[in-house]
Design a protein around this motif. Sequence first.
Motif, short mmCIF file in Angstrom:
data_model
loop_
_atom_site.label_atom_id
_atom_site.label_comp_id
_atom_site.label_asym_id
_atom_site.label_seq_id
_atom_site.Cartn_x
_atom_site.Cartn_y
_atom_site.Cartn_z
N ALA A 91 29.04 64.11 42.96
CA ALA A 91 29.65 64.40 44.26
C ALA A 91 28.79 63.83 45.37
O ALA A 91 27.56 63.90 45.33
N GLY A 92 29.46 63.28 46.39
CA GLY A 92 28.75 62.61 47.46
C GLY A 92 27.63 63.42 48.11
O GLY A 92 26.50 62.93 48.24
N PRO A 93 27.88 64.66 48.53
CA PRO A 93 26.80 65.44 49.14
C PRO A 93 25.61 65.65 48.20
O PRO A 93 24.46 65.65 48.65
N ASP A 94 25.89 65.81 46.91
CA ASP A 94 24.80 65.98 45.94
C ASP A 94 24.01 64.69 45.78
O ASP A 94 22.78 64.72 45.62
N VAL A 95 24.69 63.55 45.81
CA VAL A 95 24.00 62.26 45.71
C VAL A 95 23.11 62.05 46.92
O VAL A 95 21.95 61.61 46.79
N ILE A 96 23.62 62.34 48.11
CA ILE A 96 22.79 62.20 49.31
C ILE A 96 21.55 63.07 49.21
O ILE A 96 20.43 62.63 49.53
N GLN A 97 21.72 64.28 48.75
CA GLN A 97 20.57 65.17 48.59
C GLN A 97 19.58 64.60 47.58
O GLN A 97 18.36 64.66 47.79
N ILE A 115 29.41 56.73 54.41
CA ILE A 115 29.74 57.00 55.81
C ILE A 115 29.08 58.29 56.26
O ILE A 115 28.48 58.38 57.34
N GLN A 116 29.16 59.32 55.42
CA GLN A 116 28.57 60.60 55.77
C GLN A 116 27.05 60.49 55.87
O GLN A 116 26.43 61.09 56.76
N ALA A 117 26.43 59.71 54.97
CA ALA A 117 24.99 59.53 55.02
C ALA A 117 24.58 58.90 56.34
O ALA A 117 23.61 59.33 56.99
N HIS A 118 25.31 57.87 56.77
CA HIS A 118 25.02 57.23 58.05
C HIS A 118 25.19 58.22 59.20
O HIS A 118 24.39 58.25 60.14
N ALA A 119 26.23 59.06 59.11
CA ALA A 119 26.51 60.01 60.18
C ALA A 119 25.39 61.03 60.36
O ALA A 119 25.18 61.53 61.47
N ILE A 120 24.68 61.34 59.28
CA ILE A 120 23.59 62.32 59.38
C ILE A 120 22.23 61.65 59.49
O ILE A 120 21.19 62.32 59.44
N GLY A 121 22.22 60.32 59.61
CA GLY A 121 20.98 59.61 59.88
C GLY A 121 20.19 59.18 58.66
O GLY A 121 19.02 58.79 58.79
N PHE A 122 20.83 59.19 57.47
CA PHE A 122 20.13 58.72 56.28
C PHE A 122 20.48 57.26 56.04
O PHE A 122 21.65 56.90 55.95
N ASP A 123 19.46 56.42 55.91
CA ASP A 123 19.66 54.97 55.80
C ASP A 123 19.89 54.59 54.34
O ASP A 123 18.98 54.63 53.52
N ALA A 124 21.12 54.22 54.03
CA ALA A 124 21.49 53.81 52.68
C ALA A 124 22.33 52.54 52.77
O ALA A 124 22.87 52.21 53.82
N THR A 125 22.43 51.84 51.65
CA THR A 125 23.02 50.51 51.64
C THR A 125 23.98 50.35 50.47
O THR A 125 23.65 50.70 49.33
N ILE A 158 44.44 73.73 52.88
CA ILE A 158 44.16 72.56 52.06
C ILE A 158 42.66 72.43 51.84
O ILE A 158 41.88 72.45 52.81
N ALA A 159 42.24 72.32 50.60
CA ALA A 159 40.82 72.12 50.30
C ALA A 159 40.38 70.78 50.89
O ALA A 159 41.04 69.76 50.70
N PHE A 160 39.24 70.79 51.58
CA PHE A 160 38.83 69.62 52.34
C PHE A 160 37.32 69.46 52.31
O PHE A 160 36.58 70.39 52.63
N SER A 161 36.88 68.27 51.91
CA SER A 161 35.46 67.93 51.94
C SER A 161 35.30 66.66 52.74
O SER A 161 35.64 65.57 52.27
N GLN A 162 34.80 66.76 53.95
CA GLN A 162 34.74 65.59 54.82
C GLN A 162 33.74 64.56 54.32
O GLN A 162 33.83 63.38 54.67
N VAL A 328 32.91 62.74 62.62
CA VAL A 328 31.75 61.86 62.78
C VAL A 328 31.91 61.10 64.09
O VAL A 328 33.00 61.05 64.67
N GLU A 329 30.80 60.51 64.55
CA GLU A 329 30.87 59.56 65.65
C GLU A 329 31.23 58.19 65.07
O GLU A 329 30.75 57.81 63.99
N THR A 330 32.05 57.43 65.77
CA THR A 330 32.44 56.13 65.24
C THR A 330 31.26 55.16 65.26
O THR A 330 30.33 55.31 66.07
#
Length: 358
Positions: A91-97, A115-125, A158-162, A328-330
Amino acid sequence: MNGTLRTSTISRRAVVMMTAAALVALTGCATASQGATAGAERDTTALPSGAPEADTTLRVAGRTTQLQLEAAGADLEGPAFTVGEWVNVSAGPDVIQAFRAGAADIAQNAIIPPIQAHAIGFDATIVAVLERPEPSYVYATAAGSSIDGFDDFRGKKIAFSQGQSQGDTVLRTLRTAGIANDEVELVPLPSTQFLTALQSGQVDVAPLSEPAVTKYIDQYGADGAIAIPSEEPDLLSVLWVPTELLADEENVRAVCDYIRVWAQGQVWAWENADAWKQFYYVDTEGVTAADADRIWETANRPLFPEDWDVAVDWAQSSIDLLAEGGFVETFDAEVLFDRRFEGDAAAAVAAEYRGGAR
């Protein structure tokens, strides 16, 4: 299969497969695409060529690739580097962690986690792209729900995970159905809790992938639960890494080698469908052979684009959709992609698997 799984004709985005020019097989990394515009934050230094040193170690969050290597045996060439650990996160949040904790070095996800990683300031590629033009999620409803189609989503929970692709699919579905976000209740949950939320009645509907949806309908179909196939593709599956990993040349060579393994594993599974269905769906996930056959009918043939223009455009549309919802911010999607790796996955597979949506 018990219950109801809707299989009516779906109106889908028309896609035309582009004809790819044949590429010469390369050892190590492919060269960067000529004329590609890298994001301003990305390194433009040429990638090192050649195989990684055998003792170069990466921790890989790639359960599907791990299982494909196990199922294929000698028919699929494994990594030339050392896999320090096959990390059991997806899952994306677990991978970021895991990235932030230094517990994983490379992972496969949809486009939303980067996208979420960038939004929280984590630099990934992003270093590799797979396109999947056919929809992959199915909306499962709670037992006894009055939902019969997308128009019935109004007023429902509706179940939602941004931070995951399911959230992107929900937002695209609502937009296509002409339903504003405030006309539904988006219940924030990680996707790992979607099933229990459905079972407990915490939500009325949730987007699920296979084989989870089949297991759920088998259990709750008799009580009125149904499954409605999404009409929205979850177009991109990507490999991505913490950007700092790419500062070391041996790590870069190992990343290039894993791109090869990942792409060839996808192709092996497609070309050996019977063996893969038995190994993964039946033996590993515990569904019936008949359900495995039905699930496979909705599978996407692996497509690795030789250029990432469509992928970047799709990522931008996801960013804009999340920004419109205030999640998120664009920002410019190009900064997520390292174009130096563009085409490497395509170079690792036969011409029929090169190309993508247009």
